[in-house]
Design a protein around this motif. Structure first.
Motif, PDB file in Angstrom:
ATOM      1  N   ASN A   1       0.870  -1.176   0.000  1.00  0.00           N
ATOM      2  CA  ASN A   1       0.000   0.000   0.000  1.00  0.00           C
ATOM      3  C   ASN A   1       0.908   1.227   0.000  1.00  0.00           C
ATOM      4  O   ASN A   1       1.484   1.591   1.031  1.00  0.00           O
ATOM      5  N   PHE A   2       1.066   1.861  -1.150  1.00  0.00           N
ATOM      6  CA  PHE A   2       2.014   2.961  -1.274  1.00  0.00           C
ATOM      7  C   PHE A   2       1.599   4.205  -0.493  1.00  0.00           C
ATOM      8  O   PHE A   2       2.433   5.082  -0.244  1.00  0.00           O
ATOM      9  N   CYS A   3       0.326   4.307  -0.108  1.00  0.00           N
ATOM     10  CA  CYS A   3      -0.121   5.429   0.712  1.00  0.00           C
ATOM     11  C   CYS A   3       0.283   5.254   2.176  1.00  0.00           C
ATOM     12  O   CYS A   3       0.452   6.233   2.903  1.00  0.00           O
ATOM     13  N   VAL A   4       0.448   4.009   2.596  1.00  0.00           N
ATOM     14  CA  VAL A   4       0.712   3.698   4.004  1.00  0.00           C
ATOM     15  C   VAL A   4       2.154   3.260   4.227  1.00  0.00           C
ATOM     16  O   VAL A   4       2.785   3.636   5.228  1.00  0.00           O
ATOM     17  N   ASN A   5       2.702   2.467   3.307  1.00  0.00           N
ATOM     18  CA  ASN A   5       4.023   1.870   3.508  1.00  0.00           C
ATOM     19  C   ASN A   5       5.153   2.843   3.194  1.00  0.00           C
ATOM     20  O   ASN A   5       5.124   3.568   2.194  1.00  0.00           O
ATOM     21  N   THR A   6       6.162   2.849   4.061  1.00  0.00           N
ATOM     22  CA  THR A   6       7.355   3.649   3.839  1.00  0.00           C
ATOM     23  C   THR A   6       8.344   2.882   2.955  1.00  0.00           C
ATOM     24  O   THR A   6       8.151   1.699   2.659  1.00  0.00           O
ATOM     25  N   LYS A   7       9.421   3.564   2.566  1.00  0.00           N
ATOM     26  CA  LYS A   7      10.467   2.907   1.785  1.00  0.00           C
ATOM     27  C   LYS A   7      11.022   1.700   2.542  1.00  0.00           C
ATOM     28  O   LYS A   7      11.248   0.637   1.953  1.00  0.00           O
ATOM     29  N   ASN A   8      11.242   1.885   3.837  1.00  0.00           N
ATOM     30  CA  ASN A   8      11.794   0.789   4.637  1.00  0.00           C
ATOM     31  C   ASN A   8      10.811  -0.364   4.757  1.00  0.00           C
ATOM     32  O   ASN A   8      11.203  -1.530   4.706  1.00  0.00           O
ATOM     33  N   ASP A   9       9.519  -0.055   4.934  1.00  0.00           N
ATOM     34  CA  ASP A   9       8.492  -1.099   4.982  1.00  0.00           C
ATOM     35  C   ASP A   9       8.553  -1.969   3.727  1.00  0.00           C
ATOM     36  O   ASP A   9       8.528  -3.207   3.801  1.00  0.00           O
ATOM     37  N   ILE A  10       8.614  -1.319   2.577  1.00  0.00           N
ATOM     38  CA  ILE A  10       8.585  -2.038   1.299  1.00  0.00           C
ATOM     39  C   ILE A  10       9.867  -2.830   1.102  1.00  0.00           C
ATOM     40  O   ILE A  10       9.844  -3.979   0.634  1.00  0.00           O
TER      41      ILE A  10
ATOM     42  N   LYS B   1       4.190  14.655  -6.149  1.00  0.00           N
ATOM     43  CA  LYS B   1       3.238  13.663  -6.640  1.00  0.00           C
ATOM     44  C   LYS B   1       2.637  12.890  -5.466  1.00  0.00           C
ATOM     45  O   LYS B   1       3.285  12.687  -4.437  1.00  0.00           O
ATOM     46  N   PRO B   2       1.408  12.410  -5.598  1.00  0.00           N
ATOM     47  CA  PRO B   2       0.802  11.617  -4.530  1.00  0.00           C
ATOM     48  C   PRO B   2       1.381  10.202  -4.507  1.00  0.00           C
ATOM     49  O   PRO B   2       1.920   9.732  -5.511  1.00  0.00           O
ATOM     50  N   PRO B   3       1.286   9.517  -3.358  1.00  0.00           N
ATOM     51  CA  PRO B   3       1.726   8.123  -3.300  1.00  0.00           C
ATOM     52  C   PRO B   3       1.028   7.277  -4.370  1.00  0.00           C
ATOM     53  O   PRO B   3      -0.167   7.452  -4.638  1.00  0.00           O
ATOM     54  N   GLY B   4       1.794   6.380  -4.975  1.00  0.00           N
ATOM     55  CA  GLY B   4       1.265   5.553  -6.059  1.00  0.00           C
ATOM     56  C   GLY B   4       1.603   6.093  -7.427  1.00  0.00           C
ATOM     57  O   GLY B   4       1.419   5.406  -8.441  1.00  0.00           O
ATOM     58  N   SER B   5       2.084   7.352  -7.492  1.00  0.00           N
ATOM     59  CA  SER B   5       2.524   7.912  -8.772  1.00  0.00           C
ATOM     60  C   SER B   5       3.757   7.159  -9.252  1.00  0.00           C
ATOM     61  O   SER B   5       4.532   6.616  -8.454  1.00  0.00           O
ATOM     62  N   SER B   6       3.968   7.145 -10.551  1.00  0.00           N
ATOM     63  CA  SER B   6       5.109   6.413 -11.096  1.00  0.00           C
ATOM     64  C   SER B   6       5.877   7.258 -12.099  1.00  0.00           C
ATOM     65  O   SER B   6       5.364   8.247 -12.638  1.00  0.00           O
ATOM     66  N   PHE B   7       7.094   6.854 -12.308  1.00  0.00           N
ATOM     67  CA  PHE B   7       7.977   7.562 -13.224  1.00  0.00           C
ATOM     68  C   PHE B   7       8.994   6.559 -13.767  1.00  0.00           C
ATOM     69  O   PHE B   7       9.508   5.722 -13.019  1.00  0.00           O
TER      70      PHE B   7
ATOM     71  N   CYS C   1       6.040   6.308  -2.652  1.00  0.00           N
ATOM     72  CA  CYS C   1       5.399   5.698  -1.481  1.00  0.00           C
ATOM     73  C   CYS C   1       5.189   6.784  -0.425  1.00  0.00           C
ATOM     74  O   CYS C   1       5.263   7.979  -0.733  1.00  0.00           O
ATOM     75  N   LYS C   2       4.939   6.396   0.800  1.00  0.00           N
ATOM     76  CA  LYS C   2       4.575   7.360   1.836  1.00  0.00           C
ATOM     77  C   LYS C   2       5.653   8.407   2.072  1.00  0.00           C
ATOM     78  O   LYS C   2       5.346   9.590   2.290  1.00  0.00           O
ATOM     79  N   ASP C   3       6.932   7.981   2.033  1.00  0.00           N
ATOM     80  CA  ASP C   3       8.002   8.908   2.407  1.00  0.00           C
ATOM     81  C   ASP C   3       9.092   9.051   1.343  1.00  0.00           C
ATOM     82  O   ASP C   3      10.218   9.412   1.650  1.00  0.00           O
ATOM     83  N   GLY C   4       8.780   8.739   0.091  1.00  0.00           N
ATOM     84  CA  GLY C   4       9.792   8.879  -0.951  1.00  0.00           C
ATOM     85  C   GLY C   4       9.515   7.983  -2.143  1.00  0.00           C
ATOM     86  O   GLY C   4       8.353   7.669  -2.429  1.00  0.00           O
ATOM     87  N   TRP C   5      10.593   7.563  -2.805  1.00  0.00           N
ATOM     88  CA  TRP C   5      10.451   6.749  -4.004  1.00  0.00           C
ATOM     89  C   TRP C   5      11.172   5.421  -3.842  1.00  0.00           C
ATOM     90  O   TRP C   5      12.238   5.340  -3.232  1.00  0.00           O
ATOM     91  N   VAL C   6      10.566   4.361  -4.400  1.00  0.00           N
ATOM     92  CA  VAL C   6      11.209   3.055  -4.519  1.00  0.00           C
ATOM     93  C   VAL C   6      11.249   2.709  -6.006  1.00  0.00           C
ATOM     94  O   VAL C   6      10.500   3.275  -6.804  1.00  0.00           O
ATOM     95  N   ALA C   7      12.135   1.786  -6.375  1.00  0.00           N
ATOM     96  CA  ALA C   7      12.313   1.496  -7.796  1.00  0.00           C
ATOM     97  C   ALA C   7      12.414  -0.005  -8.039  1.00  0.00           C
ATOM     98  O   ALA C   7      12.970  -0.747  -7.225  1.00  0.00           O
TER      99      ALA C   7
END
Length: 305
Positions: free
Chosen positions: A194-203, A247-253, A265-271
């Motif tokens: 859940n990209f609105c709730v989960n942080t980078k570390n969570d993921i 961008k809101p959580p869940g946005s992609s690039f 995600c909640k606090d930044g970007w994951v890839a």
């Protein structure tokens, strides 16, 4: 622990005529596919193999050994061995009793794992401890790598216990009644993101603990997708994401230089380097961009739960 489910029984030198084990057999669950490495080794060495469930002859063997067996051992089977049965368990019991201790070690963010050699009782992971050693969890370690490290440690500990069997059994210690945690079997729902709730570390933790069994998954354009090949967290922090503003959580690039799918995600970007939409083959981030993200109609589609 080693891949598969194994149970071995041995005749110990202390009760035989020669040093070593004069009689050995392997018991495995019937129909296990693919065959485990223990079964393959037993075939190569000409050891007798029995399909479980199978009654063990009383007093034919002195000690039984189980590793990642996954079946409750009946009292009659345990009592058929004069020196009982030993289990190699990859945790610091009583912490992480259950089917998936390595995965739950990572999920909980534990900095240390362990291997315990314990005596089997007719309940899962509650028997007396013969030997226990703590192992640091390497940074960014995947579950499979940690499992392999603990398997190697456990093999050496088991040999040491067998060589000193009477003394280690005599000095067995009951497990503490404090600090008990459970490590239940993994399920696919545990790897949902859940990209609105989960942080980078969570993921990152979820990816390292679960993705080799259940890939991380979410929804994109209201369809299920699985995410693969996550970039290590430190490298995610160094990505220059050309997102065109907040961008809101869940946005992609799509990061063209690194050929990565970046998701807010909640606090930044994951890839991630790969993705698999429902009903399609797994594709690279570049293929997903060319086939989907580059199209104007998908510009505002979010990754959701």
């Amino acid at each position: 622990m080693p891949v598969g489910q194994q149970c071995a029984v041995y005749r110990h030198a202390a009760f035989g005529r020669a040093k070593g084990y004069s009689s050995r057999a392997v018991y495995e669950p019937n129909g296990q596919l693919p065959p485990s490495c223990v079964r393959q080794f037993a075939i190569e060495q000409g050891l007798k193999i029995h399909d479980w469930p199978h009654s063990v002859p009383m007093n034919r063997y002195d000690v039984g050994i189980i590793v990642s067996f996954g079946h409750l051992i009946p009292p009659a089977t345990i009592e058929s061995f004069p020196w009982g049965m030993l289990n190699v368990h990859p945790s610091a019991l009583p912490r992480w009793r259950g089917a998936a201790p390595v995965n739950h070690t990572i999920l909980a963010g534990d900095t240390h794992a362990a291997v315990t050699i314990m005596q089997i009782q007719p309940r899962f992971d509650v028997g007396p401890v013969l030997k226990q050693e703590i192992v640091p969890v390497p940074e960014n370690c995947m579950a499979s790598k940690l499992r392999q490290q603990l398997a190697q440690k456990g093999a050496m500990m088991l040999v040491d216990c067998l060589e000193k069997l009477p003394s280690v059994v005599a000095n067995a210690k009951a497990q503490s009644k404090e600090g008990i945690t459970q490590a239940p079997k993994l399920t696919a729902s545990m790897s949902a993101v859940n990209f609105c709730v989960n942080t980078k570390n969570d993921i990152n933790i979820r990816y390292r603990a679960l993705s080799e069994t259940f890939p991380l998954h979410c929804l994109w354009n209201r369809e299920p997708v699985k995410l693969y090949n996550m970039l290590p967290l430190q490298q995610c922090d160094n990505l220059v994401v050309e997102s065109g503003g907040e961008k809101p959580p869940g946005s992609s690039f799509y990061h063209k230089c690194r050929q990565l799918l970046c998701i807010k995600c909640k606090d930044g970007w994951v890839a991630f380097g790969g993705i698999c939409p429902l009903g399609k083959k797994q594709m690279t981030a570049k293929e997903f961009y060319n086939g989907f993200l580059s199209k104007a109609k998908f510009n505002s589609v979010l990754f959701t739960t």
